[in-house]
Design an enzyme around this catalytic site. Structure first.
Site, PDB file in Angstrom:
ATOM      1  N   GLU A  69       1.226  -1.114  -0.094  1.00 18.55           N
ATOM      2  CA  GLU A  69       0.003  -0.367   0.092  1.00 18.55           C
ATOM      3  C   GLU A  69       1.281   1.207  -0.204  1.00 18.55           C
ATOM      4  O   GLU A  69       1.088   1.144   1.022  1.00 18.55           O
ATOM      5  CB  GLU A  69      -1.147  -0.184   1.126  1.00 18.55           C
ATOM      6  N   CYS A 123      -2.054   7.883   4.536  1.00 20.61           N
ATOM      7  CA  CYS A 123      -2.313   7.394   3.287  1.00 20.61           C
ATOM      8  C   CYS A 123      -3.869   7.905   2.721  1.00 20.61           C
ATOM      9  O   CYS A 123      -4.130   7.979   1.470  1.00 20.61           O
ATOM     10  CB  CYS A 123      -2.269   5.824   2.792  1.00 20.61           C
TER      11      CYS A 123
HETATM   12  P1  NDP Z   1       9.359   5.043   3.534  1.00 22.54           P
HETATM   13  O1  NDP Z   1       8.925   3.861   2.677  1.00 22.54           O
HETATM   14  O2  NDP Z   1      10.471   5.620   3.021  1.00 22.54           O
HETATM   15  O3  NDP Z   1       9.534   3.663   4.586  1.00 22.54           O
HETATM   16  C1  NDP Z   1       8.568   2.795   5.020  1.00 22.54           C
HETATM   17  C2  NDP Z   1       8.820   1.681   5.728  1.00 22.54           C
HETATM   18  O4  NDP Z   1       9.792   1.057   5.060  1.00 22.54           O
HETATM   19  C3  NDP Z   1       9.714   2.054   7.117  1.00 22.54           C
HETATM   20  O5  NDP Z   1       9.269   0.692   8.032  1.00 22.54           O
HETATM   21  C4  NDP Z   1      11.216   1.371   6.489  1.00 22.54           C
HETATM   22  O6  NDP Z   1      12.075   1.026   7.171  1.00 22.54           O
HETATM   23  C5  NDP Z   1      11.103   0.595   5.272  1.00 22.54           C
HETATM   24  N1  NDP Z   1      11.588   0.676   4.811  1.00 22.54           N
HETATM   25  C6  NDP Z   1      12.673   1.414   3.821  1.00 22.54           C
HETATM   26  N2  NDP Z   1      13.811   1.139   3.448  1.00 22.54           N
HETATM   27  C7  NDP Z   1      13.368  -0.274   3.392  1.00 22.54           C
HETATM   28  C8  NDP Z   1      14.391  -1.851   2.624  1.00 22.54           C
HETATM   29  N3  NDP Z   1      15.364  -0.935   2.097  1.00 22.54           N
HETATM   30  N4  NDP Z   1      13.988  -2.435   3.173  1.00 22.54           N
HETATM   31  C9  NDP Z   1      12.844  -2.593   4.158  1.00 22.54           C
HETATM   32  N5  NDP Z   1      12.212  -2.042   4.322  1.00 22.54           N
HETATM   33  C10 NDP Z   1      12.876  -0.852   4.406  1.00 22.54           C
HETATM   34  O7  NDP Z   1       8.076   5.422   3.703  1.00 22.54           O
HETATM   35  P2  NDP Z   1       8.054   6.701   4.829  1.00 22.54           P
HETATM   36  O8  NDP Z   1       7.691   6.045   6.447  1.00 22.54           O
HETATM   37  O9  NDP Z   1       8.653   8.389   4.293  1.00 22.54           O
HETATM   38  O10 NDP Z   1       6.437   7.363   4.467  1.00 22.54           O
HETATM   39  C11 NDP Z   1       6.105   7.901   4.248  1.00 22.54           C
HETATM   40  C12 NDP Z   1       5.370   7.413   2.780  1.00 22.54           C
HETATM   41  O11 NDP Z   1       4.684   6.656   2.953  1.00 22.54           O
HETATM   42  C13 NDP Z   1       4.534   8.880   2.603  1.00 22.54           C
HETATM   43  O12 NDP Z   1       5.039   9.908   1.470  1.00 22.54           O
HETATM   44  C14 NDP Z   1       3.470   7.994   1.363  1.00 22.54           C
HETATM   45  O13 NDP Z   1       3.229   7.940   0.535  1.00 22.54           O
HETATM   46  C15 NDP Z   1       3.427   6.458   2.174  1.00 22.54           C
HETATM   47  N6  NDP Z   1       2.911   5.992   3.556  1.00 22.54           N
HETATM   48  C16 NDP Z   1       1.438   5.394   2.733  1.00 22.54           C
HETATM   49  C17 NDP Z   1       0.054   4.429   3.222  1.00 22.54           C
HETATM   50  C18 NDP Z   1      -1.025   3.931   2.851  1.00 22.54           C
HETATM   51  O14 NDP Z   1      -1.162   3.502   4.171  1.00 22.54           O
HETATM   52  N7  NDP Z   1      -0.986   3.496   1.471  1.00 22.54           N
HETATM   53  C19 NDP Z   1       0.688   5.297   4.989  1.00 22.54           C
HETATM   54  C20 NDP Z   1       1.504   6.093   5.563  1.00 22.54           C
HETATM   55  C21 NDP Z   1       2.759   6.579   4.706  1.00 22.54           C
HETATM   56  P3  NDP Z   1      12.576   3.129   8.323  1.00 22.54           P
HETATM   57  O15 NDP Z   1      11.813   3.762   8.892  1.00 22.54           O
HETATM   58  O16 NDP Z   1      13.592   2.181   9.286  1.00 22.54           O
HETATM   59  O17 NDP Z   1      13.272   3.152   7.172  1.00 22.54           O
END
Ligand code: NDP
Length: 702
Positions: free
Chosen positions: A266, A305
């Site tokens: 998502e 989101c």
């Molecule tokens: P990210 O994609 O940076 O992070 C999301 C999750 O992925 C975090 O737990 C992060 O961990 C993890 N992660 C990041 N890179 C990796 C990797 N290479 N391998 C494994 N895990 C990884 O998103 P953000 O936290 O910056 O969220 C912001 C964006 O997410 C928003 O702009 C929005 O677009 C989207 N979003 C969508 C939602 C939905 O329900 N559709 C809900 C909320 C946000 P870590 O924090 O440790 O880096």
């Protein structure tokens, strides 16, 4: 004095049913700060965490512990867990304030998360069998004599459900994935996002403390876990929530591309709200629309989101809508530290997030957007002590509304500012409104505010395939609606295209998402043995008509087995029976009254018995009337009349225990009986399922 970072705790991980923190010699990890004050709260560091051992633990200990329980037993545990957490949620509130979340935001995240557990605790027991095999869809008979048939079954996947979550809903985001995995019997590894992972950690701690969950059902990674997917294979699944960029990166991991890891995501979404042409200022729909947009901009400071990013309104109403949104924000929204009295919108989750959102607004402006309300200047906010001040280290932002000259500007439909930011754009026809909504290229949700059924139909059928959920808002549901931005655990949460392509969350579908569907082929006896549900053609254990004590209604659940059955005597139907039934019930439909008319209809051989007469007689033929283990009959399922029965014919009923579902909370259970009516020539007359409640023990224990 020690450097600041060494004075705060490291957020622990939970692995192999034990809490774990990294050795002091490992890297320093990421710092996490209070969103409103900038105070350093904790360090997040998973360096040295044995991810391989975690996955192994889930696949062995986790699978074994969950597999000892049935679906209903697991569902009941979720309910107990929800009750336990309800009593402890205040502790989570206190922590969650530090993420910038207000009390209302906490209710969405924490109470909403606990609500998901309640919903699945109840749905799991009401809508799924009390076993570990779910039969999916009807039987396909594959041989002429019925000795070979096929159907689909679901059994749980043999690995782990790994969830990687976004920062915005540390509790709800975790529990909406945990609940269906748990019911399916699949252990979970949670990887929350770093900035708010300490709230998820506190929740996992409570879940562990409850003592309700079997060993290995949940493990937690507090840290970056960049190599988690290296440990997974086709037995496992990943449910990702976060940015599209990370989703794409993970989706292209070799273990997904070549190794068969099940991956769903998502991601972000530029959700639309469309105002119908009828919903002019002064109508309840206009007010509901404006209220909804402001709510979506300000709840969780717009870090949702599902928030409304694009208001698509009749071109001549753009100014009215902007003015009404501005007026409502000015009147209602108080930005500040969520711990201060009267604050209705908190901080963004971190200073990094604030920088990202400001940057996104600047790029929207550079692409043609005009700030029509609000500004990017650091706002004066209410601090924890109730003062008004600009807080340099607080991630605060004012709500911002943008308008656009060019409704087709790609940035408007493509750049997500994940904060209190929304655009208003005009349309000149319903077709254009549909086209603009679709330019989001796949979204989680849209709302349509209209009281005109034709507008609702045109807009919804136009945009539905671009969305995972559509809410139609009008005067009738404006007060009762759960709102544009709130996914409910009963319905799909996900969306096509840019939204990530998932529809795996929401309702019983999400339980099945953690299971494999397998086509099962075999004889009726073998299908019965595998599924625990009696199949037509399988052996019956027929009662002895000469010995009433062998009637299946005399057996409690302790003795009753699927396949236990009785076959009645034949009973002949006379014309008089039919007329009497017609007179008593008032059902004097011509087919039961008038030979000539019945024949003329071309479907009856003359006067025929009422279907309900046959079903009533069948009850008289199969009943064992004395008080006994069968408590009551609560309905019929799938009733079909297959052949008319003329006067002079006879019927008999064969009743077979088809499915037995002991209720985990009660002294009785549900028994579904296969009922078949046949005539004197053994031709099928009708079939249906009779639903009863039956005691677990009889006579009842004192
Ligand atoms: P990210 O994609 O940076 O992070 C999301 C999750 O992925 C975090 O737990 C992060 O961990 C993890 N992660 C990041 N890179 C990796 C990797 N290479 N391998 C494994 N895990 C990884 O998103 P953000 O936290 O910056 O969220 C912001 C964006 O997410 C928003 O702009 C929005 O677009 C989207 N979003 C969508 C939602 C939905 O329900 N559709 C809900 C909320 C946000 P870590 O924090 O440790 O880096």
């Amino acid at each position: 004095t020690a450097p600041e970072a060494t004075r705060v705790a490291v957020v622990p991980s939970y692995i192999r049913d034990t809490w774990w923190t990294p050795a002091e010699s490992t890297g320093k990890g990421a710092e996490v700060r209070d969103a409103s004050t900038g105070e350093l709260l904790a360090v997040v560091n998973a360096d040295g965490l044995d991810l391989k051992a975690m996955v192994e633990h889930a696949r062995t200990v986790g699978q074994a512990g969950l597999g000892k329980l049935t679906i209903h037993e697991r569902a009941l545990k979720l309910k107990e867990l929800a009750q336990f957490l309800n009593g402890r949620k205040q502790e989570l509130y206190e922590l969650s304030f530090r993420t910038g979340a207000t009390k209302i935001d906490n209710m969405v995240d924490i109470d909403g998360g606990i609500g998901v557990l309640f919903t699945f605790g109840s749905k799991g027991r009401r809508e799924l069998p009390n076993s570990n095999v779910i039969v999916d869809g009807p039987l396909e008979v594959l041989s002429k004599d019925g000795s070979f048939a096929g159907e689909h079954i679901y059994t749980r996947i043999p690995g782990v459900a790994a969830q990687i979550n976004a920062f915005n809903f540390p509790v709800w985001g975790m529990l909406e994935k945990f609940a269906p995995a748990f019911i399916a019997g699949v252990p979970t590894i949670v990887k929350p996002a770093t900035p708010t992972g300490y709230v998820a950690e506190a929740m996992v701690r409570l879940m562990v403390e409850s003592g309700i969950l079997p060993a290995g059902s949940i493990q937690l990674i507090s840290g970056s876990a960049r190599t988690l997917l290296d440990e997974l294979d086709y037995r496992d699944m990943v449910s990702f929530t976060g940015s599209a960029g990370t989703a794409n990166l993970l989706k292209s991991h070799p273990n997904v591309v070549h190794g068969g890891v099940r991956f769903t995501s998502e991601t972000d979404s530029l959700n639309a709200a469309i105002l119908g042409p009828d919903a002019v200022p002064g109508t309840p729909e206009f007010d509901a629309f404006v209220k909804s947009v402001v709510t979506e901009m300000t709840v969780k400071a717009g870090q949702k989101c599902t928030a409304v990013r694009r208001s698509i309104v009749p071109a001549e109403l753009v100014d009215d809508v902007v003015a009404a949104i501005g007026a409502r924000v000015t009147e209602r929204v108080v930005v500040g530290d969520p711990r201060a009295e009267g604050v209705t919108m908190g901080a963004l989750a971190s200073m990094e997030q604030l920088k990202d959102v400001r940057g996104a607004v600047e790029s929207l402006v550079a692409a043609g957007g005009r700030i029509a309300f609000g500004s990017l200047e650091a706002p004066e906010v209410v601090t924890a002590s109730g003062q008004k001040a600009v807080v340099a280290d607080g991630a605060f932002m004012s709500p911002v509304v943008l308008t656009w000259e060019d409704a087709l500007a790609p940035a408007l439909h493509g750049t997500e500012a994940f904060g209190p930011v929304s655009s208003v754009v005009g349309y000149s026809s319903l077709d254009e409104a549909v086209k603009l909504a679709a330019m989001g290229a796949g979204s989680l949700v849209a709302s349509v505010a209209t009281n005109d059924p034709e507008v609702a139909r045109t807009l919804v059928t136009g945009i539905a395939a671009h969305h995972g959920r559509v809410l139609v808002l009008n005067r009738e549901d404006a007060k009762t609606s759960t709102g544009h931005g709130s996914p409910v655990p009963h319905l799909v949460h996900g969306g096509p295209g840019r939204a990530g392509g998932g529809e795996e969350l929401g309702g019983i579908r999400s339980v099945k998402h953690h299971m494999q569907r397998t086509a099962l082929q075999g004889s009726p006896n073998m299908l019965t043995a595998v599924t625990g549900v009696w199949h037509t053609g399988a052996d019956r254990n027929l009662a002895d008509p000469a010995d009433p004590s062998t009637h299946p209604f005399r057996k409690s659940l302790a003795e009753l087995r699927v396949g236990d059955a009785m076959r009645s005597e034949l009973r002949q139907i006379t014309r008089e029976d039919i007329s009497k039934f017609a007179a008593e019930t008032g059902d004097t439909f011509y087919a039961h009254m008038d030979d000539e008319a019945a024949r003329a209809a071309g479907v009856f051989p003359g006067i025929v018995a009422h279907g309900y007469l046959l079903v009533s007689w069948a009850a008289g033929l199969f009943v064992s009337p004395e008080p006994g283990p069968v408590l009551l009959n609560y309905g019929l399922d799938n009733l079909r009349f297959l052949q008319p029965v003329p006067a002079g014919d006879s019927i008999r009923v064969t009743l077979t225990a088809k499915q037995i579902t002991p209720r985990v909370t009660d002294e009785y259970g549900e028994v579904r009986w296969d009922a078949v009516l046949t005539n004197q020539d053994d031709e099928l007359i009708a079939n249906y399922d009779v639903l009863t409640l039956v005691e677990k023990e009889w006579p009842k224990k004192a």
